[in-house]
Design a protein around this motif. Structure first.
Motif, PDB file in Angstrom:
ATOM      1  N   PRO A  73       0.831  -1.205   0.000  1.00 25.84           N
ATOM      2  CA  PRO A  73       0.000   0.000   0.000  1.00 25.84           C
ATOM      3  C   PRO A  73       0.863   1.251   0.000  1.00 25.84           C
ATOM      4  CG  PRO A  73      -0.779  -1.596   1.613  1.00 25.84           C
ATOM      5  CD  PRO A  73       0.565  -2.073   1.145  1.00 25.84           C
ATOM      6  N   GLY A  74       0.579   2.157  -0.892  1.00 22.38           N
ATOM      7  CA  GLY A  74       1.378   3.365  -0.988  1.00 22.38           C
ATOM      8  C   GLY A  74       2.671   3.103  -1.727  1.00 22.38           C
ATOM      9  N   GLY A  86      10.883  -6.303  -9.948  1.00 23.41           N
ATOM     10  CA  GLY A  86      10.314  -7.089 -11.038  1.00 23.41           C
ATOM     11  C   GLY A  86       9.055  -7.856 -10.731  1.00 23.41           C
ATOM     12  N   ARG A  87       8.359  -7.553  -9.674  1.00 20.02           N
ATOM     13  CA  ARG A  87       7.124  -8.262  -9.339  1.00 20.02           C
ATOM     14  C   ARG A  87       5.984  -7.261  -9.184  1.00 20.02           C
ATOM     15  NH1 ARG A  87       9.847 -11.788 -10.714  1.00 20.02           N
ATOM     16  NH2 ARG A  87      10.277 -13.814  -9.740  1.00 20.02           N
ATOM     17  N   GLY A  88       4.781  -7.696  -9.576  1.00 17.94           N
ATOM     18  CA  GLY A  88       3.596  -6.877  -9.365  1.00 17.94           C
ATOM     19  C   GLY A  88       3.623  -5.545 -10.085  1.00 17.94           C
ATOM     20  N   ARG A  94      -0.261   1.191 -11.487  1.00 18.34           N
ATOM     21  CA  ARG A  94      -1.488   1.887 -11.076  1.00 18.34           C
ATOM     22  C   ARG A  94      -1.184   2.880  -9.960  1.00 18.34           C
ATOM     23  NH1 ARG A  94      -4.902   2.178  -7.236  1.00 18.34           N
ATOM     24  NH2 ARG A  94      -3.827   0.605  -5.991  1.00 18.34           N
ATOM     25  N   GLN A  95      -0.397   2.461  -8.982  1.00 17.00           N
ATOM     26  CA  GLN A  95      -0.026   3.354  -7.890  1.00 17.00           C
ATOM     27  C   GLN A  95       0.796   4.539  -8.397  1.00 17.00           C
ATOM     28  OE1 GLN A  95       1.927   1.098  -4.817  1.00 17.00           O
ATOM     29  NE2 GLN A  95       0.319  -0.442  -4.708  1.00 17.00           N
ATOM     30  N   LEU A  96       1.713   4.255  -9.316  1.00 20.16           N
ATOM     31  CA  LEU A  96       2.547   5.318  -9.864  1.00 20.16           C
ATOM     32  C   LEU A  96       1.720   6.327 -10.656  1.00 20.16           C
ATOM     33  CD1 LEU A  96       5.612   3.208 -11.063  1.00 20.16           C
ATOM     34  CD2 LEU A  96       5.637   4.917  -9.233  1.00 20.16           C
ATOM     35  N   ASP A 104       3.763  14.019  -9.081  1.00 19.85           N
ATOM     36  CA  ASP A 104       5.043  13.377  -8.813  1.00 19.85           C
ATOM     37  C   ASP A 104       5.720  13.039 -10.143  1.00 19.85           C
ATOM     38  OD1 ASP A 104       7.151  11.600  -8.205  1.00 19.85           O
ATOM     39  OD2 ASP A 104       6.119  10.850  -6.420  1.00 19.85           O
ATOM     40  N   ALA A 105       6.701  13.830 -10.546  1.00 19.14           N
ATOM     41  CA  ALA A 105       7.342  13.668 -11.853  1.00 19.14           C
ATOM     42  C   ALA A 105       8.125  12.361 -11.946  1.00 19.14           C
ATOM     43  CB  ALA A 105       8.263  14.851 -12.127  1.00 19.14           C
ATOM     44  N   GLU A 106       8.774  11.962 -10.853  1.00 24.75           N
ATOM     45  CA  GLU A 106       9.546  10.717 -10.887  1.00 24.75           C
ATOM     46  C   GLU A 106       8.626   9.512 -11.041  1.00 24.75           C
ATOM     47  OE1 GLU A 106      12.854   8.137  -8.339  1.00 24.75           O
ATOM     48  OE2 GLU A 106      11.869   9.867  -7.414  1.00 24.75           O
ATOM     49  N   ALA A 107       7.470   9.556 -10.384  1.00 22.31           N
ATOM     50  CA  ALA A 107       6.507   8.469 -10.523  1.00 22.31           C
ATOM     51  C   ALA A 107       6.067   8.339 -11.973  1.00 22.31           C
ATOM     52  CB  ALA A 107       5.308   8.709  -9.609  1.00 22.31           C
TER      53      ALA A 107
END
Length: 319
Positions: A73-74, A86-88, A94-96, A104-107
């Motif tokens: 979460p988060g 490398g997982r999920g 979706r979170q990014l 959030d530019a890095e996200a």
């Protein structure tokens, strides 16, 4: 967009492109239906995408922290480490996206790296699995890591489908948004994709100089394709490390030395192998060792070392 690695005579070191495409062409869907830009994007990292966190040439795979990074979460504190885990990646993307939408530019940049990494798989997950099984049945001894790399992509990217549209258009928009929010790597990647925010020579040179001054490994990787043969004869890059078959690799090697994940289990190496058939015979070989072993002649090693040193100097890259 295609990495210079793919332009080398890899018949002894990597799966020949003709063999790969022949296998993928055995059925009615999948990679053979993609255009060349999408296939190239899957190979670049970041194919415009692919060492551990320190990036030193002799080190072994990703560190325990990177391998153990879980997407809960988060967002995690280290966005890159979660990607390299490398997982999920479907849920992580979706979170990014949520974080990117909040500024959030890095996200936003990391979302584009996931799209790049998973793009070939997402076009047809079932077909990707079929291709992997067919390639495995061929007993390709020269590329023992190919099946493992494709399996790594399949496991990491599960959840993505063709409906997600992970093609060039989506990646361009994501990188434009991230660049507008201030992410330098995304802005540099647009230059490598032939879609810079501005096309004038002053802007393009200034962008490359900003990347050099940043000493940011993500930005170095992102701009590398634009600094290869694509830059030949372009006066905007006069005096910079740009314009021939060595220079793109030099930017990528410098990125590794600056901290980009470039080990045997990294997204960079996995993407080259899984999506491009460019695989090391030694599954424990990292990107730097692979390049010096397979892509740079003994006569060219001194030149490559000097190019990398120039890129790593403070305010680096100029004559």
């Amino acid at each position: 967009m295609l990495s210079l690695l793919a332009r080398k005579p890899w018949y002894l070191l990597a799966l020949p492109a003709a063999v790969l495409l022949a296998v993928l062409g055995l059925r009615g869907g999948g990679l053979h239906a993609a255009d060349s830009q999408e296939m190239a994007a899957a190979m670049n990292v970041t194919v415009e995408q692919v060492s551990d966190a320190t990036g030193s040439a002799g080190d072994s795979p990703l560190s325990g922290r990177e391998l153990g990074a879980a997407v809960g979460p988060g967002l995690p504190l280290d966005l890159r480490a979660a990607f390299e885990g490398g997982r999920g990646l479907f849920e992580y993307a979706r979170q990014l996206r949520t974080a990117a939408a909040a500024g959030d530019a890095e996200a936003g940049w990391m979302v584009s790296r996931i799209y790049d990494y998973c793009g070939v798989y997402a076009m047809d997950p079932q077909g990707y699995a079929l291709d992997s099984a067919t390639l495995a049945s061929m007993g390709l001894k020269d590329v023992p890591g190919l099946t493992a790399a494709r399996e790594q992509v399949s496991q990491g990217c599960v959840g993505f489908t063709a409906a997600d549209g992970l093609g060039r258009a989506l990646m361009l928009q994501q990188r434009r948004d991230s660049a507008a929010a201030g992410n330098l790597a995304a802005e540099a990647a647009l230059l490598s994709m032939g879609e810079p925010l501005r096309t004038d020579a002053e802007y393009r040179r200034g962008l490359v100089e900003r990347v050099l001054n940043s000493q940011d490994p993500e930005a170095f990787l992102a701009v590398s394709t634009a600094m290869g043969v694509a830059a030949a004869g372009d006066e905007a890059y006069s005096g910079l490390v740009a314009g021939d078959q060595f220079t793109q690799l030099a930017w990528q090697l410098a990125a590794c030395q600056l901290g980009l994940a470039c080990g045997p289990g990294s997204a960079l190496m996995t993407g080259y192998c899984a999506n491009g058939g460019i695989c090391s015979r030694d599954p424990n070989q990292d990107f730097e060792t692979f390049v010096y072993d397979a892509a740079v002649s003994r006569q060219g090693m001194e030149k490559m070392n000097e190019l990398v040193k120039r890129l790593r100097r403070a305010r680096g890259g100029k004559q």
